[in-house]
Motif scaffolding. Structure first.
Motif, mmCIF file in Angstrom:
data_model
loop_
_atom_site.group_PDB
_atom_site.id
_atom_site.type_symbol
_atom_site.label_atom_id
_atom_site.label_comp_id
_atom_site.label_asym_id
_atom_site.label_seq_id
_atom_site.Cartn_x
_atom_site.Cartn_y
_atom_site.Cartn_z
ATOM 1 N N UNK A 55 39.226 4.858 -4.241
ATOM 2 C CA UNK A 55 39.314 3.399 -4.060
ATOM 3 C C UNK A 55 39.900 2.952 -2.732
ATOM 4 N N UNK A 56 41.019 3.536 -2.319
ATOM 5 C CA UNK A 56 41.667 3.087 -1.099
ATOM 6 C C UNK A 56 40.851 3.453 0.135
ATOM 7 N N UNK A 57 40.153 4.580 0.084
ATOM 8 C CA UNK A 57 39.344 5.026 1.222
ATOM 9 C C UNK A 57 37.967 4.379 1.230
ATOM 10 N N UNK A 58 37.664 3.587 0.204
ATOM 11 C CA UNK A 58 36.359 2.938 0.066
ATOM 12 C C UNK A 58 35.220 3.966 0.007
ATOM 13 N N UNK A 59 35.475 5.073 -0.643
ATOM 14 C CA UNK A 59 34.444 6.098 -0.792
ATOM 15 C C UNK A 59 34.969 7.449 -0.336
ATOM 16 N N UNK A 60 34.097 8.443 -0.372
ATOM 17 C CA UNK A 60 32.693 8.329 -0.760
ATOM 18 C C UNK A 60 32.529 8.169 -2.273
ATOM 19 N N UNK A 188 45.114 1.369 -4.428
ATOM 20 C CA UNK A 188 44.629 -0.008 -4.389
ATOM 21 C C UNK A 188 43.136 0.002 -4.139
ATOM 22 N N UNK A 189 42.402 -0.848 -4.841
ATOM 23 C CA UNK A 189 40.955 -0.984 -4.619
ATOM 24 C C UNK A 189 40.762 -1.759 -3.322
ATOM 25 N N UNK A 193 40.147 -4.856 3.963
ATOM 26 C CA UNK A 193 41.108 -5.550 4.819
ATOM 27 C C UNK A 193 42.243 -4.659 5.295
ATOM 28 N N UNK A 194 42.359 -3.461 4.731
ATOM 29 C CA UNK A 194 43.467 -2.569 5.079
ATOM 30 C C UNK A 194 42.917 -1.215 5.536
#
Length: 260
Positions: A55-60, A188-189, A193-194
């Motif tokens: 989630x925090x890395x937005x993938x993979x 964090x999902x 923005x971060x």
């Protein structure tokens, strides 16, 4: 050893370390509804997204096969929702969406059990029992109900209506019994923005106390995933038929909002 060989060795070692670092990012089964609080009829048709990802890395995104269970426990008892799942594709990987119509006031505990996932980088099978609580029309009754999952986080803090900065507490349980000093990973999902400055900021890690209770203050609005990770009691066979360890996770998703 010639200098060139040392340089090649150093680059190879660095690449190996980087790969290990990437693979070490936490796996989370996301089970995210369109809202955690239904206050109007317009909000009563929930849309769910179920993804297996970082989630925090937005993938993979990792391929998610059809789950073993997807259900809800609420005012109308237990309802099997497997038939509502719709397969979707993103980056050539499968995930699922689903709709659910809220019809009565009360607390609704949605949960999923995925089929075991083979993670060759860690040499283990992964099974994450995941849940999220949705409150409808302010009943606030039943949010701490235990579902009897093999590994489960039972909230001590009401898991909805939370402000950014609130303390969230839960008890890690295995087969209904508290797990002393269990490790809980928190992510964090990320909405984009971060950008975490380094790996330790991607996955927060806390330990439960002797009674299986953990605490975490959510510093930003959005969805937060709490994953209690325990080694399974019995090994499983991987796709090659070899017995390997099992990572048994109990997850809960909680939403925080900024105070405005």
């Amino acid at each position: 050893m010639p200098l060139l060989s040392k340089t090649r060795f150093g680059r190879t070692s660095l690449l190996a370390l980087m790969c290990c670092s990437i693979n070490a990012n936490a796996h989370f089964l996301e089970l995210l509804p369109s809202t955690d609080i239904v206050a109007t009829p317009q909000q009563a048709k929930l849309q769910f997204s179920m993804k297996f990802t970082h989630p925090m890395s937005q993938g993979p995104l990792m391929n998610l096969v059809h789950p073993t269970q997807f259900a809800v426990v609420g005012p109308m008892g237990k309802q099997d929702l497997l038939s509502t799942l719709q397969a979707q594709q993103q980056d050539k990987q499968q995930y699922f969406t689903a709709d659910y119509q809220i019809k009565r006031p009360g607390d609704y505990l949605f949960y999923a059990e995925p089929q075991p996932y083979w993670e060759p980088a860690e040499g283990k099978m992964i099974v994450h029992y995941t849940k999220v609580v949705v409150d409808a029309y302010g009943m606030e009754d039943g949010w701490d109900t235990e579902l009897g999952l093999p590994t489960e986080i039972v909230p001590l803090t009401r898991p909805f209506g939370l402000w950014t900065g609130n303390l969230f507490q839960g008890v890690v349980k295995r087969n209904g019994q508290p797990v002393p000093f269990a490790e809980v990973e928190v992510e964090w999902h990320n909405d984009g923005s971060i950008t975490p400055p380094s790996d330790p900021y991607i996955t927060q890690v806390v330990h439960a106390d002797a009674n299986g209770t953990f605490s975490y203050v959510m510093p930003k609005s959005g969805w937060w995933g709490f994953a209690a990770l325990i080694e399974g009691e019995q090994p499983m066979k991987n796709p090659d038929g070899k017995l390997v360890p099992v990572e048994q996770g109990g997850l809960i998703w909680v939403n925080a909002r900024d105070m405005k």
